[in-house]
Design a protein around this motif. Structure first.
Motif, PDB file in Angstrom:
ATOM      1  N   ILE A 200       0.837  -1.204   0.000  1.00 27.45           N
ATOM      2  CA  ILE A 200       0.000   0.000   0.000  1.00 27.45           C
ATOM      3  C   ILE A 200       0.865   1.245   0.000  1.00 27.45           C
ATOM      4  CG2 ILE A 200      -1.626   1.359   1.386  1.00 27.45           C
ATOM      5  CD1 ILE A 200      -2.860  -1.261   2.317  1.00 27.45           C
ATOM      6  N   LEU A 201       1.909   1.229   0.830  1.00 28.37           N
ATOM      7  CA  LEU A 201       2.785   2.394   0.936  1.00 28.37           C
ATOM      8  C   LEU A 201       3.590   2.620  -0.346  1.00 28.37           C
ATOM      9  CD1 LEU A 201       3.828   4.611   2.873  1.00 28.37           C
ATOM     10  CD2 LEU A 201       5.622   3.008   3.573  1.00 28.37           C
ATOM     11  N   ALA A 202       4.127   1.535  -0.903  1.00 24.74           N
ATOM     12  CA  ALA A 202       4.998   1.665  -2.074  1.00 24.74           C
ATOM     13  C   ALA A 202       4.207   1.825  -3.370  1.00 24.74           C
ATOM     14  CB  ALA A 202       5.922   0.452  -2.166  1.00 24.74           C
ATOM     15  N   ILE A 203       3.398   0.815  -3.698  1.00 24.85           N
ATOM     16  CA  ILE A 203       2.666   0.831  -4.970  1.00 24.85           C
ATOM     17  C   ILE A 203       1.521   1.839  -4.924  1.00 24.85           C
ATOM     18  CG2 ILE A 203       1.390  -0.541  -6.637  1.00 24.85           C
ATOM     19  CD1 ILE A 203       4.301  -1.342  -6.370  1.00 24.85           C
ATOM     20  N   GLY A 204       0.727   1.765  -3.834  1.00 25.68           N
ATOM     21  CA  GLY A 204      -0.393   2.702  -3.711  1.00 25.68           C
ATOM     22  C   GLY A 204       0.070   4.140  -3.678  1.00 25.68           C
ATOM     23  N   GLY A 205       1.173   4.390  -2.938  1.00 23.83           N
ATOM     24  CA  GLY A 205       1.713   5.749  -2.885  1.00 23.83           C
ATOM     25  C   GLY A 205       2.191   6.234  -4.240  1.00 23.83           C
ATOM     26  N   ALA A 206       2.829   5.331  -4.997  1.00 22.03           N
ATOM     27  CA  ALA A 206       3.323   5.708  -6.327  1.00 22.03           C
ATOM     28  C   ALA A 206       2.174   6.024  -7.276  1.00 22.03           C
ATOM     29  CB  ALA A 206       4.182   4.583  -6.895  1.00 22.03           C
ATOM     30  N   VAL A 207       1.107   5.223  -7.193  1.00 26.88           N
ATOM     31  CA  VAL A 207      -0.046   5.421  -8.077  1.00 26.88           C
ATOM     32  C   VAL A 207      -0.716   6.772  -7.799  1.00 26.88           C
ATOM     33  CG1 VAL A 207      -2.376   4.581  -8.573  1.00 26.88           C
ATOM     34  CG2 VAL A 207      -0.469   2.986  -8.493  1.00 26.88           C
ATOM     35  N   ILE A 208      -0.657   7.213  -6.549  1.00 25.38           N
ATOM     36  CA  ILE A 208      -1.239   8.519  -6.214  1.00 25.38           C
ATOM     37  C   ILE A 208      -0.262   9.652  -6.505  1.00 25.38           C
ATOM     38  CG2 ILE A 208      -2.074   9.980  -4.324  1.00 25.38           C
ATOM     39  CD1 ILE A 208      -4.107   7.942  -5.134  1.00 25.38           C
TER      40      ILE A 208
END
Length: 312
Positions: A200-208
């Motif tokens: 969530i932190l890595a992929i989700g953060g990047a997507v946002i």
């Protein structure tokens, strides 16, 4: 064996986000029903206007039509189920239904995010490189700017769900929310969720953050170009071409920040979640129609043709 037993015991969850008293039930139901219908009609009308009017067959309105379609799907992911739960004495959702709702919710949030970035890029090219607009935003490139977010958003959603499906859950099944979101579900897990949180932190953060950064860079370059315009009237006219998009971006990211980056509070989370799951899709048609002269002219032409047809 324990993993399988825990998985089979969780056959459904209880969505407790909008549990209200009987005297408020019908009022809340009618309010959200009206908001849902306004959103559907408004976004469908935008799509119809863009398809029917050749003056709007440009990259900017191509992205807008895709955004409206995404908003229709987005609000349909949560609100119909929410309306059914308001009327129900026991608002439940199956484990499979919860995963399905989460998939579409995450997919469409990410897609909205990328489409707003594509629209910012469109405004940057239109204002800073107007002579190369047709070449830089050819139909093939516009299609690529829409198809690529679909693929990325789908892969991200599948990744989150595949990791979530491997978790075990305890007897606690109550979700203090009105739809299945990733964070509330992870709080119910008995097994270690460290990998899920890292993704969530890595992929989700990047997507946002990557699309948001592209939007900020686009507006910084637009601002520099606007400052180079000599007259105040010219500056306002130039900037007004992206004012609708700026309003939509502010509404969308303001809600996202309120949900995921401010200190958590059950009641505040529900209010802010309503903002970006219900209010934002509802407001986008008004933002792009009331503040856009081309859209208003096209809408008047469409309605005049319809009224002529009805008279006959």
């Amino acid at each position: 064996m324990l993993h399988q037993e825990n998985r089979t015991t969780i056959s459904k969850f209880f969505l407790l986000g909008l549990m209200v008293g009987s005297e408020q039930q019908q009022l809340i139901f009618m309010l959200f029903l009206c908001m849902y219908l306004v959103t559907m009609v408004g976004n469908l009308l935008i799509i119809l206007v863009i398809i029917s009017d050749t003056h709007l067959h440009s990259p900017m309105y191509f992205f807008l039509a895709n955004l409206s379609f995404t908003d229709i799907c987005f609000i349909s992911t949560t609100v119909p189920k929410m309306l059914a739960d308001i009327q129900s004495q026991s608002p439940t959702i199956s484990f499979a239904g919860c995963l399905t709702q989460m998939y579409f919710f995450m997919f469409l949030v990410d897609l909205d995010n990328f489409l707003l970035a594509a629209m910012a890029y469109d405004r940057y090219i239109a204002i800073c490189h107007p002579l190369h607009y047709a070449a830089l935003l050819s139909p093939e490139r516009c299609a690529l700017l829409v198809v690529t977010p679909w693929v990325i958003s789908n892969l991200v959603s599948v990744l989150h769900l595949s990791l979530l499906s491997r978790l075990t859950f305890c007897d606690q099944r109550a979700i203090p929310h009105f739809f299945c979101d990733l964070e509330p579900i992870l709080r119910l897990a008995c097994s270690d969720t460290q990998i899920n949180n890292l993704i969530i932190l890595a992929i989700g953060g990047a997507v946002i953050f990557i699309p948001f950064t592209l939007i900020l860079v686009s507006y910084a370059l637009i601002g520099r170009s606007v400052l180079g315009v000599s007259s105040a009237k010219g500056k306002w006219k130039t900037f007004s071409t992206c004012s609708s998009h700026f309003s939509a971006v502010s509404l969308f990211y303001g809600s996202i920040v309120g949900v995921y980056f401010l200190p958590s509070s059950a009641e505040r989370d529900k209010v802010v979640a309503i903002m970006y799951t219900v209010v934002t899709p509802m407001m986008n048609p008004f933002i792009y129609s009331l503040r856009n002269k081309d859209m208003k002219r096209a809408l008047r032409r469409l309605l005049s043709r319809k009224s002529f047809f009805w008279r006959w």
